[in-house]
Each structure stands twice: as structure tokens, then as C-alpha cells.
Write a protein that holds these residues in place. Structure first.
Motif, PDB file in Angstrom:
ATOM      1  N   VAL A  69       0.865  -1.173   0.000  1.00  9.23           N
ATOM      2  CA  VAL A  69       0.000   0.000   0.000  1.00  9.23           C
ATOM      3  C   VAL A  69       0.904   1.228   0.000  1.00  9.23           C
ATOM      4  O   VAL A  69       2.026   1.191   0.505  1.00  9.23           O
ATOM      5  N   ALA A  70       0.422   2.317  -0.604  1.00  4.63           N
ATOM      6  CA  ALA A  70       1.185   3.557  -0.696  1.00  4.63           C
ATOM      7  C   ALA A  70       0.398   4.692  -0.073  1.00  4.63           C
ATOM      8  O   ALA A  70      -0.795   4.847  -0.347  1.00  4.63           O
ATOM      9  N   VAL A  71       1.066   5.480   0.748  1.00  8.06           N
ATOM     10  CA  VAL A  71       0.450   6.652   1.378  1.00  8.06           C
ATOM     11  C   VAL A  71       1.322   7.857   1.057  1.00  8.06           C
ATOM     12  O   VAL A  71       2.394   8.029   1.647  1.00  8.06           O
ATOM     13  N   ALA A  72       0.874   8.669   0.106  1.00  6.16           N
ATOM     14  CA  ALA A  72       1.662   9.822  -0.324  1.00  6.16           C
ATOM     15  C   ALA A  72       1.335  11.079   0.475  1.00  6.16           C
ATOM     16  O   ALA A  72       2.063  12.055   0.405  1.00  6.16           O
ATOM     17  N   GLY A  73       0.255  11.050   1.217  1.00  9.99           N
ATOM     18  CA  GLY A  73      -0.090  12.211   2.027  1.00  9.99           C
ATOM     19  C   GLY A  73      -1.120  13.082   1.348  1.00  9.99           C
ATOM     20  O   GLY A  73      -2.260  13.166   1.785  1.00  9.99           O
ATOM     21  N   ARG A  74      -0.737  13.701   0.245  1.00 10.48           N
ATOM     22  CA  ARG A  74      -1.627  14.652  -0.415  1.00 10.48           C
ATOM     23  C   ARG A  74      -2.812  13.955  -1.078  1.00 10.48           C
ATOM     24  O   ARG A  74      -3.852  14.573  -1.302  1.00 10.48           O
ATOM     25  N   ASP A  75      -2.652  12.675  -1.411  1.00 11.88           N
ATOM     26  CA  ASP A  75      -3.682  11.976  -2.170  1.00 11.88           C
ATOM     27  C   ASP A  75      -4.560  11.078  -1.312  1.00 11.88           C
ATOM     28  O   ASP A  75      -5.391  10.345  -1.837  1.00 11.88           O
ATOM     29  N   THR A  76      -4.368  11.106   0.001  1.00 13.15           N
ATOM     30  CA  THR A  76      -5.152  10.229   0.867  1.00 13.15           C
ATOM     31  C   THR A  76      -5.793  11.041   1.983  1.00 13.15           C
ATOM     32  O   THR A  76      -5.151  11.889   2.599  1.00 13.15           O
ATOM     33  N   THR A  77      -7.066  10.751   2.238  1.00  5.51           N
ATOM     34  CA  THR A  77      -7.758  11.389   3.352  1.00  5.51           C
ATOM     35  C   THR A  77      -7.333  10.699   4.649  1.00  5.51           C
ATOM     36  O   THR A  77      -6.799   9.578   4.626  1.00  5.51           O
ATOM     37  N   PRO A  78      -7.553  11.331   5.800  1.00  3.75           N
ATOM     38  CA  PRO A  78      -7.232  10.673   7.070  1.00  3.75           C
ATOM     39  C   PRO A  78      -7.888   9.302   7.209  1.00  3.75           C
ATOM     40  O   PRO A  78      -7.255   8.348   7.689  1.00  3.75           O
ATOM     41  N   ALA A  79      -9.129   9.179   6.788  1.00  4.16           N
ATOM     42  CA  ALA A  79      -9.824   7.888   6.884  1.00  4.16           C
ATOM     43  C   ALA A  79      -9.164   6.849   5.981  1.00  4.16           C
ATOM     44  O   ALA A  79      -9.040   5.677   6.356  1.00  4.16           O
ATOM     45  N   GLU A  80      -8.748   7.286   4.797  1.00  4.40           N
ATOM     46  CA  GLU A  80      -8.085   6.368   3.874  1.00  4.40           C
ATOM     47  C   GLU A  80      -6.737   5.922   4.432  1.00  4.40           C
ATOM     48  O   GLU A  80      -6.353   4.760   4.312  1.00  4.40           O
ATOM     49  N   ARG A  81      -6.027   6.825   5.090  1.00  4.50           N
ATOM     50  CA  ARG A  81      -4.745   6.462   5.696  1.00  4.50           C
ATOM     51  C   ARG A  81      -4.936   5.400   6.762  1.00  4.50           C
ATOM     52  O   ARG A  81      -4.181   4.433   6.836  1.00  4.50           O
ATOM     53  N   VAL A  82      -5.967   5.584   7.601  1.00  5.07           N
ATOM     54  CA  VAL A  82      -6.247   4.604   8.656  1.00  5.07           C
ATOM     55  C   VAL A  82      -6.494   3.237   8.045  1.00  5.07           C
ATOM     56  O   VAL A  82      -5.985   2.210   8.527  1.00  5.07           O
ATOM     57  N   ARG A  83      -7.259   3.200   6.963  1.00  2.80           N
ATOM     58  CA  ARG A  83      -7.573   1.924   6.319  1.00  2.80           C
ATOM     59  C   ARG A  83      -6.313   1.268   5.737  1.00  2.80           C
ATOM     60  O   ARG A  83      -6.086   0.069   5.914  1.00  2.80           O
ATOM     61  N   LEU A  84      -5.477   2.061   5.080  1.00  2.00           N
ATOM     62  CA  LEU A  84      -4.270   1.513   4.459  1.00  2.00           C
ATOM     63  C   LEU A  84      -3.270   1.036   5.509  1.00  2.00           C
ATOM     64  O   LEU A  84      -2.669  -0.039   5.367  1.00  2.00           O
ATOM     65  N   ILE A  85      -3.108   1.822   6.569  1.00  2.00           N
ATOM     66  CA  ILE A  85      -2.178   1.438   7.631  1.00  2.00           C
ATOM     67  C   ILE A  85      -2.655   0.162   8.322  1.00  2.00           C
ATOM     68  O   ILE A  85      -1.856  -0.706   8.677  1.00  2.00           O
ATOM     69  N   ALA A  86      -3.973   0.036   8.500  1.00  2.00           N
ATOM     70  CA  ALA A  86      -4.518  -1.164   9.142  1.00  2.00           C
ATOM     71  C   ALA A  86      -4.281  -2.406   8.297  1.00  2.00           C
ATOM     72  O   ALA A  86      -4.191  -3.513   8.824  1.00  2.00           O
ATOM     73  N   ARG A  87      -4.186  -2.249   6.991  1.00  2.00           N
ATOM     74  CA  ARG A  87      -3.867  -3.389   6.128  1.00  2.00           C
ATOM     75  C   ARG A  87      -2.423  -3.831   6.327  1.00  2.00           C
ATOM     76  O   ARG A  87      -2.099  -5.010   6.178  1.00  2.00           O
ATOM     77  N   PHE A  88      -1.556  -2.877   6.657  1.00  2.00           N
ATOM     78  CA  PHE A  88      -0.139  -3.201   6.816  1.00  2.00           C
ATOM     79  C   PHE A  88       0.189  -3.663   8.234  1.00  2.00           C
ATOM     80  O   PHE A  88       0.937  -4.619   8.426  1.00  2.00           O
TER      81      PHE A  88
END
Length: 206
Positions: A69-88
Motif C-alpha cells: 500500500v502507498a500513502v503519499a499524504g496529499r492523495d489520501t484522506t485521514p480515513a483512507e490512511r487509517v484503512r491503508l495502515i490497518a492493512r499493513f
């Protein structure tokens, strides 16, 4: 100056991951990570994370068969970050008791900008790769602290992809400037230079 920068950009052209030695060095390090081990790749720049994500999509073999999963910051909402981090890192960074988000799969590779270098518990990972050096040594401490935490793995690997170019270092003095800042921080605040030191076994030339 702006005109000169535009001219340099035209001469250099767009980066191509297929011929990028730094991408090749990263791929080599990922191949060395044991199967089932989790790895984090940090960069200072959102554009670099987008570039890495595109390189992995174009050539999934770069990740040695790992899902990412990739989290670039500008392209992800806080909720999306939580979801992606939880996958990792569902055990330490996800919502307690929920694990991997419903309908998603767990992944072993996270590529992220410094938007995740603070306040995240990623200690399920055993390997952290600094894709670039930062001008602020405290940022390196913060990155490393995502996996170097209480309750984390007993042994971790911290790597830095450093330019294999003595002439570039002579001109920019990037490593030298970072070392100077570390020494100043040690004297003033007692910052741990061991975490920041670019020891030979922790440096990967690209």
C-alpha cells in the motif's frame, strides 16, 4: 534561475523507473527481506511515493511478490490512511480488536511519505528503508521510531539508500551536513546518534 531549472529538467527528462539505479537498489533490498517479514519505505516527498507506487504497479516484481500500500499524504484522506495502515500493521496500528479492514487483505510492504513518520505504531515491521536522506536528523529518528518501539520485534533492520557518488557528496555535503546537525543535537539535547549514524552496514549505495 527558474529558466535554468527548466532547462535542466528538459535535459534530464522524466525519470524512468526501469533504468533508475535507486529503484534497482531498493528492489535488491526488498528481495533480501525474508518472506512474511514486513518492510516500510519512507521518502520525504509525496511525488517520490507516487513514483515508487507507479514503478511497483508497472513491475510488481520489484516488490518481490509482496502486496503493498502507498500513502503519499496529499492523495489520501485521514480515513483512507487509517484503512491503508490497518492493512499493513493491523495488530498495532489498526482499530483495536478489528484487525484487517473487512474485505481487504493484509500486506507486507508500506511505502509512505513523512506524513506517517510521526504518531504511527508500525512495529509489526522488521525492516525500514530510508529511500532518501532528510535535512532534519530528527525526522530520521521519527521515521526509525515507527518500528523501533516497545513491544516491537527484538531485532530490526534500518537501511538508508545513499548516493554512491563521492563527487555529489563533495558538492552537496548532504551526509556531512546531517552529521554536523547530529553532533550539535547530541551536544544540546542528547539525541541518539546511533540511530542516525550512516554506518557501513546500514548504508546501501544507489
Amino acid at each position: 534561475d527558474l529558466e535554468l531549472l527548466h532547462q535542466l529538467r528538459e535535459e534530464i527528462g522524466e525519470p524512468e523507473a526501469a533504468s533508475d539505479p535507486k529503484i534497482a537498489a531498493l528492489a535488491e533490498e526488498l528481495r533480501a527481506v525474508p518472506a512474511g517479514e514486513k518492510a516500510v519505505v519512507f521518502s520525504s516527498f509525496a511525488d517520490t511515493i507516487v513514483y515508487l507506487d507507479e514503478a511497483l504497479r508497472t513491475n510488481p516484481g520489484l516488490a518481490d511478490g509482496r502486496e503493498w500500500v502507498a500513502v503519499a499524504g496529499r492523495d489520501t484522506t485521514p480515513a483512507e490512511r487509517v484503512r491503508l495502515i490497518a492493512r499493513f500493521s493491523p495488530e498495532t496500528a489498526g482499530v483495536p480488536g478489528t484487525g484487517v479492514p473487512s474485505g481487504e487483505t493484509e500486506v507486507d510492504l508500506l511505502v509512505a511519505s513523512d506524513v506517517l513518520s510521526e504518531g504511527q505504531n508500525l512495529q509489526q515491521a522488521g525492516v525500514l528503508v530510508n529511500f532518501d536522506l532528510t535535512w532534519n536528523p530528527q525526522r530520521m529518528v521519527q521515521r526509525n521510531g515507527r518500528i523501533n518501539r516497545l513491544g516491537g520485534r527484538p531485532e530490526i533492520t534500518l537501511l538508508t539508500l545513499a548516493p554512491d557518488d563521492a563527487e555529489l557528496e563533495r558538492l552537496l555535503r548532504l551526509e556531512a551536513r546531517i552529521r554536523d546537525k547530529v553532533r550539535a543535537a547530541n551536544a544540546a539535547l542528547g539525541m541518539e546518534s546511533r540511530i542516525l549514524d550512516l554506518d557501513p552496514e546500514e548504508r546501501v549505495f544507489a
